[in-house]
Design a protein around this motif. Structure first.
Motif, PDB file in Angstrom:
ATOM      1  N   GLY A 199      16.308  66.647  38.558  1.00 14.05           N
ATOM      2  CA  GLY A 199      15.302  65.924  39.325  1.00 14.05           C
ATOM      3  C   GLY A 199      15.053  64.531  38.792  1.00 14.05           C
ATOM      4  O   GLY A 199      14.904  63.572  39.555  1.00 14.05           O
ATOM      5  N   VAL A 200      14.998  64.404  37.468  1.00 10.73           N
ATOM      6  CA  VAL A 200      14.806  63.086  36.858  1.00 10.73           C
ATOM      7  C   VAL A 200      15.977  62.164  37.198  1.00 10.73           C
ATOM      8  O   VAL A 200      15.792  60.977  37.497  1.00 10.73           O
ATOM      9  CB  VAL A 200      14.648  63.224  35.333  1.00 10.73           C
ATOM     10  N   PHE A 201      17.186  62.725  37.168  1.00  9.47           N
ATOM     11  CA  PHE A 201      18.366  61.916  37.449  1.00  9.47           C
ATOM     12  C   PHE A 201      18.322  61.356  38.862  1.00  9.47           C
ATOM     13  O   PHE A 201      18.568  60.159  39.070  1.00  9.47           O
ATOM     14  CB  PHE A 201      19.625  62.770  37.245  1.00  9.47           C
ATOM     15  N   TRP A 202      18.019  62.210  39.851  1.00 16.24           N
ATOM     16  CA  TRP A 202      18.066  61.765  41.244  1.00 16.24           C
ATOM     17  C   TRP A 202      16.828  60.990  41.664  1.00 16.24           C
ATOM     18  O   TRP A 202      16.920  60.074  42.491  1.00 16.24           O
ATOM     19  CB  TRP A 202      18.250  62.971  42.169  1.00 16.24           C
ATOM     20  N   ARG A 203      15.669  61.308  41.118  1.00 15.91           N
ATOM     21  CA  ARG A 203      14.430  60.671  41.560  1.00 15.91           C
ATOM     22  C   ARG A 203      14.078  59.426  40.774  1.00 15.91           C
ATOM     23  O   ARG A 203      13.412  58.522  41.305  1.00 15.91           O
ATOM     24  CB  ARG A 203      13.274  61.677  41.467  1.00 15.91           C
ATOM     25  N   ILE A 204      14.513  59.341  39.523  1.00 16.04           N
ATOM     26  CA  ILE A 204      14.109  58.228  38.666  1.00 16.04           C
ATOM     27  C   ILE A 204      15.301  57.359  38.258  1.00 16.04           C
ATOM     28  O   ILE A 204      15.297  56.135  38.464  1.00 16.04           O
ATOM     29  CB  ILE A 204      13.396  58.744  37.399  1.00 16.04           C
ATOM     30  N   VAL A 205      16.314  57.981  37.710  1.00 17.60           N
ATOM     31  CA  VAL A 205      17.416  57.220  37.121  1.00 17.60           C
ATOM     32  C   VAL A 205      18.242  56.518  38.194  1.00 17.60           C
ATOM     33  O   VAL A 205      18.504  55.308  38.114  1.00 17.60           O
ATOM     34  CB  VAL A 205      18.298  58.137  36.259  1.00 17.60           C
ATOM     35  N   VAL A 206      18.692  57.260  39.201  1.00 17.09           N
ATOM     36  CA  VAL A 206      19.562  56.672  40.224  1.00 17.09           C
ATOM     37  C   VAL A 206      18.877  55.538  40.987  1.00 17.09           C
ATOM     38  O   VAL A 206      19.459  54.452  41.139  1.00 17.09           O
ATOM     39  CB  VAL A 206      20.082  57.765  41.180  1.00 17.09           C
ATOM     40  N   PRO A 207      17.649  55.725  41.510  1.00 12.78           N
ATOM     41  CA  PRO A 207      17.027  54.602  42.249  1.00 12.78           C
ATOM     42  C   PRO A 207      16.822  53.347  41.420  1.00 12.78           C
ATOM     43  O   PRO A 207      16.824  52.242  41.967  1.00 12.78           O
ATOM     44  CB  PRO A 207      15.671  55.187  42.693  1.00 12.78           C
ATOM     45  N   ASN A 208      16.650  53.503  40.112  1.00  9.63           N
ATOM     46  CA  ASN A 208      16.437  52.338  39.254  1.00  9.63           C
ATOM     47  C   ASN A 208      17.727  51.807  38.641  1.00  9.63           C
ATOM     48  O   ASN A 208      17.688  50.908  37.797  1.00  9.63           O
ATOM     49  CB  ASN A 208      15.458  52.690  38.127  1.00  9.63           C
ATOM     50  N   SER A 209      18.859  52.355  39.047  1.00 11.03           N
ATOM     51  CA  SER A 209      20.143  51.910  38.513  1.00 11.03           C
ATOM     52  C   SER A 209      21.099  51.473  39.617  1.00 11.03           C
ATOM     53  O   SER A 209      22.308  51.421  39.400  1.00 11.03           O
ATOM     54  CB  SER A 209      20.798  53.044  37.701  1.00 11.03           C
TER      55      SER A 209
END
Length: 294
Positions: A199-209
């Motif tokens: 969830g952190v990867f798709w909701r936080i990391v990807v949108p900010n990268s």
């Protein structure tokens, strides 16, 4: 006053000489930039000029900037050629480029994030093993890869062109190094809300990268689009040719179709120019920024 006047008198020639030197430096930089632009655009001019020329104009001993009569019919002739299915080749290259890029981004980014964030005692060993694969020449794994693809019946199919190239150790290495510098504070805030690694990867990391993802996507798409050797071996049927393989058929031991070859080159580089035009901002941001928006 006398001292002041002497000081002023000695400073004026120095300031004047510095101004002249600055102007000369600016002129030299512009000249160097102009030469670089000309050298960069020269291949594109040659492609466009020969694509709109006849065979006689291309092979003529006297060079002209552009032929007297532009052969716009070369484009229609290119797509009407029954021996070389250019339209099908462009479609195949687009499918290979898009699906191959999407697959590499998905697998490499998840692998890179797992190696950078998920605690596992063998994570470093796995990372070193991935890096070690980058030192193996492609020729070493070419034949084993072909045997596997052939045994699966994927020769002359899009599956054989795409699936073996979905994972890139180099892309995983780049993502891992990037995620090591990603701010942990954003991830910890999401974990407080109950999100797991996925969830952190798709909701936080990807949108900010996204800038970094766009930079890797552009590089990967260009590499997939320009790939020649693997599609040449796998695409044994003309229905599975990519654009690079199709263009190679214009130059054979029996015939050389120069004007159609240059027109095919002009058509084939158009998608790459469009991708660079739309993603150049992200390419720069992906290199110079961390991907975190203020």
């Amino acid at each position: 006053m006398a001292v002041g006047e002497r000081t002023t008198g000695t400073l004026e020639p120095i300031g004047f000489s510095q101004s002249i030197a600055g102007r000369i430096g600016t002129v030299l930089r512009w000249i160097a930039l102009f030469i670089a632009v000309v050298l960069f655009l020269l291949p594109f001019y040659l492609i466009l000029r020969n694509a709109l020329s006849s065979e006689a104009d291309i092979t003529a001993p006297d060079w002209t900037l552009f032929p007297a009569h532009l052969q716009w019919g070369n484009l229609r002739q290119l797509f009407a050629d029954t021996e070389v299915p250019i339209a099908r080749a462009l479609y195949n290259s687009a499918v290979v480029g898009i699906l191959g890029t999407a697959g590499q981004l998905l697998l490499a980014s998840m692998a890179g994030y797992g190696l950078a964030r998920i605690p596992y005692k063998h994570a470093d060993k796995i990372f070193y093993a991935i890096v070690a694969t980058l030192m193996i020449p492609g020729a070493v794994t070419f034949i084993p890869s072909f045997i596997v693809v052939s045994s699966l019946g994927w020769v002359s199919s899009l599956r054989g062109l795409i699936i073996p190239t979905l994972f890139s150790g180099f892309a995983a290495f780049l993502f891992r190094q990037y995620f090591l510098g990603f701010p942990r504070e954003l991830e910890e805030a999401a974990r407080v809300d109950g999100a797991g690694y996925f969830g952190v990867f798709w909701r936080i990391v990807v949108p900010n990268s996204l800038p970094f993802f766009a930079a890797i996507a552009a590089i990967t798409f260009i590499a997939n689009w320009n790939s020649f050797l693997w599609p040449l071996v796998i695409g044994q049927d003309s229905s599975s040719w990519t654009i690079q393989v199709a263009m190679s058929t214009f130059v054979t031991a029996q015939t050389i179709n120069i004007h159609e070859l240059f027109m095919a080159v002009a058509v084939s580089i158009l998608p790459l120019i469009l991708i660079f035009a739309f993603l150049q901002r992200y390419l720069i941001q992906g290199v110079t920024q961390s991907g975190i928006k203020d």
